[in-house]
Design an enzyme around this catalytic site. Structure first.
Site, mmCIF file in Angstrom:
data_model
loop_
_atom_site.group_PDB
_atom_site.id
_atom_site.type_symbol
_atom_site.label_atom_id
_atom_site.label_comp_id
_atom_site.label_asym_id
_atom_site.label_seq_id
_atom_site.Cartn_x
_atom_site.Cartn_y
_atom_site.Cartn_z
ATOM 1 C CB SER A 112 1.900 -2.843 7.834
ATOM 2 O OG SER A 112 0.550 -3.099 8.049
ATOM 3 C CD GLU A 145 9.056 -0.472 4.578
ATOM 4 O OE1 GLU A 145 9.038 -0.555 3.353
ATOM 5 O OE2 GLU A 145 8.006 -0.391 5.257
ATOM 6 C CG ASN A 183 3.133 -3.277 3.220
ATOM 7 O OD1 ASN A 183 3.517 -4.349 2.769
ATOM 8 N ND2 ASN A 183 2.752 -3.127 4.462
HETATM 9 N N1 CAA Z 1 11.197 -17.319 14.886
HETATM 10 C C1 CAA Z 1 12.240 -18.129 14.658
HETATM 11 N N2 CAA Z 1 12.198 -19.133 13.813
HETATM 12 C C2 CAA Z 1 11.035 -19.291 13.156
HETATM 13 C C3 CAA Z 1 9.924 -18.478 13.325
HETATM 14 C C4 CAA Z 1 10.018 -17.468 14.247
HETATM 15 N N3 CAA Z 1 9.008 -16.658 14.503
HETATM 16 N N4 CAA Z 1 8.952 -18.897 12.504
HETATM 17 C C5 CAA Z 1 9.434 -19.963 11.870
HETATM 18 N N5 CAA Z 1 10.695 -20.183 12.267
HETATM 19 C C6 CAA Z 1 11.605 -21.226 11.896
HETATM 20 C C7 CAA Z 1 10.883 -22.453 11.394
HETATM 21 O O1 CAA Z 1 10.341 -23.166 12.496
HETATM 22 C C8 CAA Z 1 12.013 -23.187 10.746
HETATM 23 O O2 CAA Z 1 12.786 -23.804 11.727
HETATM 24 P P1 CAA Z 1 12.856 -25.410 11.888
HETATM 25 O O3 CAA Z 1 13.886 -25.816 10.910
HETATM 26 O O4 CAA Z 1 13.307 -25.530 13.279
HETATM 27 O O5 CAA Z 1 11.496 -25.945 11.620
HETATM 28 C C9 CAA Z 1 12.865 -22.052 10.186
HETATM 29 O O6 CAA Z 1 12.442 -20.863 10.815
HETATM 30 C C10 CAA Z 1 12.729 -21.885 8.744
HETATM 31 O O7 CAA Z 1 11.355 -21.984 8.442
HETATM 32 P P2 CAA Z 1 10.895 -22.386 7.013
HETATM 33 O O8 CAA Z 1 11.425 -23.714 6.616
HETATM 34 O O9 CAA Z 1 9.440 -22.136 6.901
HETATM 35 O O10 CAA Z 1 11.751 -21.308 6.217
HETATM 36 P P3 CAA Z 1 11.828 -21.015 4.742
HETATM 37 O O11 CAA Z 1 13.231 -21.156 4.321
HETATM 38 O O12 CAA Z 1 10.773 -21.759 3.996
HETATM 39 O O13 CAA Z 1 11.497 -19.446 4.725
HETATM 40 C C11 CAA Z 1 10.153 -17.551 4.918
HETATM 41 C C12 CAA Z 1 10.349 -18.978 5.343
HETATM 42 C C13 CAA Z 1 11.316 -16.693 5.411
HETATM 43 C C14 CAA Z 1 8.857 -17.073 5.559
HETATM 44 C C15 CAA Z 1 10.125 -17.504 3.347
HETATM 45 O O14 CAA Z 1 9.153 -18.388 2.876
HETATM 46 C C16 CAA Z 1 9.819 -16.121 2.851
HETATM 47 O O15 CAA Z 1 10.681 -15.271 2.736
HETATM 48 N N6 CAA Z 1 8.530 -15.882 2.540
HETATM 49 C C17 CAA Z 1 8.068 -14.554 2.153
HETATM 50 C C18 CAA Z 1 7.637 -13.834 3.381
HETATM 51 C C19 CAA Z 1 7.246 -12.418 3.088
HETATM 52 O O16 CAA Z 1 7.217 -11.957 1.965
HETATM 53 N N7 CAA Z 1 6.937 -11.692 4.150
HETATM 54 C C20 CAA Z 1 6.505 -10.346 4.052
HETATM 55 C C21 CAA Z 1 5.056 -10.326 4.254
HETATM 56 S S1 CAA Z 1 4.388 -8.739 3.970
HETATM 57 C C22 CAA Z 1 4.548 -7.988 5.432
HETATM 58 O O17 CAA Z 1 4.930 -8.521 6.426
HETATM 59 C C23 CAA Z 1 4.189 -6.571 5.373
HETATM 60 C C24 CAA Z 1 3.067 -6.196 6.180
HETATM 61 O O18 CAA Z 1 3.098 -5.101 6.656
HETATM 62 C C25 CAA Z 1 1.833 -7.019 6.336
#
Ligand code: CAA
Length: 278
Positions: A112, A145, A183
């Protein structure tokens, strides 16, 4: 097409899940079978939930085989690395994969914030090394990406792009600059948010509510750093700070202290918030 995934932690397991969902034969590498089995159980759980919810018709978990030996990746078309975010282990791994894999196989890193070019330096054929940077949680976040390092060939780059699409993602093309695209913006932004905790004497819950309800973020910055992993965020910040020397890139001391204390967010059961699952 046969995919290898090295490292079945949060990101690697998520990537392997995408490959299985896409119907691709997948080899998952971990250091122990116990860790591999744990990842496979999580993958099966999430894919079963998708079937229950009618999002997919079915899946075949037997497409995912586990191994603790890198030699089992020898006939993969693309290998995606998702091990610890440290340069030396990654360089060593790429040198090893370069020796083991077919000459036409593409070797991708999910790093990342490290330099793909530096990671590729471990390989005798750096032309086949490319970045495929997924976002956490990989099965839910649409972006990948596709990162062109200094010596990446067009063939390797386009193979990675096509694989991103095949995995159901929205790929974007970019070059190997610190933090790539997202990032480069997100890490200093999150660091600003976390510094505001002390400056404005706001609670994590109120800061999160502020960014969710006032800026339309899907989750607040403290929730997000807990999800990503406080150690992972500190590491990424340090890597960007080292390359760019912009003060906003440096990890806020409060986060460094939390990482040192083992408060790593969701995965350790406690970060800014407490979690049942650890
Ligand atoms: N695989 C499949 N399904 C999954 C899962 C996975 N690994 N993890 C969770 N789920 C499921 C959940 O269990 C849930 O299913 P159920 O209905 O069966 O419980 C479903 O997906 C939806 O989960 P949520 O209700 O939590 O979903 P949400 O609508 O609240 O969205 C989210 C969750 C997509 C994470 C949203 O909150 C979001 O977009 N958050 C921002 C995340 C973000 O910005 N990520 C980037 C981080 S930075 C990065 O990653 C860069 C780096 O290099 C570090």
């Amino acid at each position: 097409m046969k995919i290898g995934v090295v490292g079945l932690g949060t990101m690697g397991a998520g990537i392997a899940q995408l490959a299985v969902e896409a119907g691709l034969e997948t080899v998952g590498h971990e250091v122990t079978y116990e860790l591999g089995e744990r990842a496979r159980a999580r993958i099966e759980h999430f894919l079963s939930r998708k079937v229950d919810k009618g999002q997919i018709d079915s899946f075949d978990i037997d497409l995912l085989t586990l191994t603790i030996g890198l030699d089992d990746l020898a006939d993969c078309d693309v290998v995606i690395e998702a091990i610890v975010e440290e340069l030396d282990p990654k360089r060593e791994l790429f040198a090893e994969l370069d020796r083991i894999c077919r000459p036409d196989a593409v070797l991708a890193t999910n790093t990342s914030a490290l330099s793909v070019t530096e990671i590729a330096g471990g390989a005798t054929r750096p032309e086949r090394v490319v970045g495929m940077h997924f976002f956490n949680p990989a099965p839910l976040m649409p972006l990948v990406e596709i990162v062109r390092a200094e010596r990446t060939s067009d063939e390797a780059f386009e193979t990675a792009y096509a694989l991103g699409e095949r995995l159901g993602k929205h790929p974007i093309r970019c070059h190997d600059t610190p933090g790539f695209v997202v990032n480069r913006v997100l890490i200093p932004l999150l660091n600003d948010c976390l510094r505001v905790l002390d400056e404005a004497r706001v609670t994590p819950a109120d800061l999160d509510a502020g960014m969710r309800h006032g800026a339309g973020w899907p989750m607040g910055p403290c929730e997000l750093v807990d999800l990503v992993g406080i150690d992972v965020h500190v590491h990424a910040s340090e890597a960007l700070w080292e390359k760019l020397r912009e003060p906003r890139m440096a990890p806020p001391p409060r986060l460094v202290a939390m990482a040192n204390a083992g408060l790593l967010g969701r995965k350790s059961g406690r970060g800014f918030y407490e979690y049942d699952e650890s």
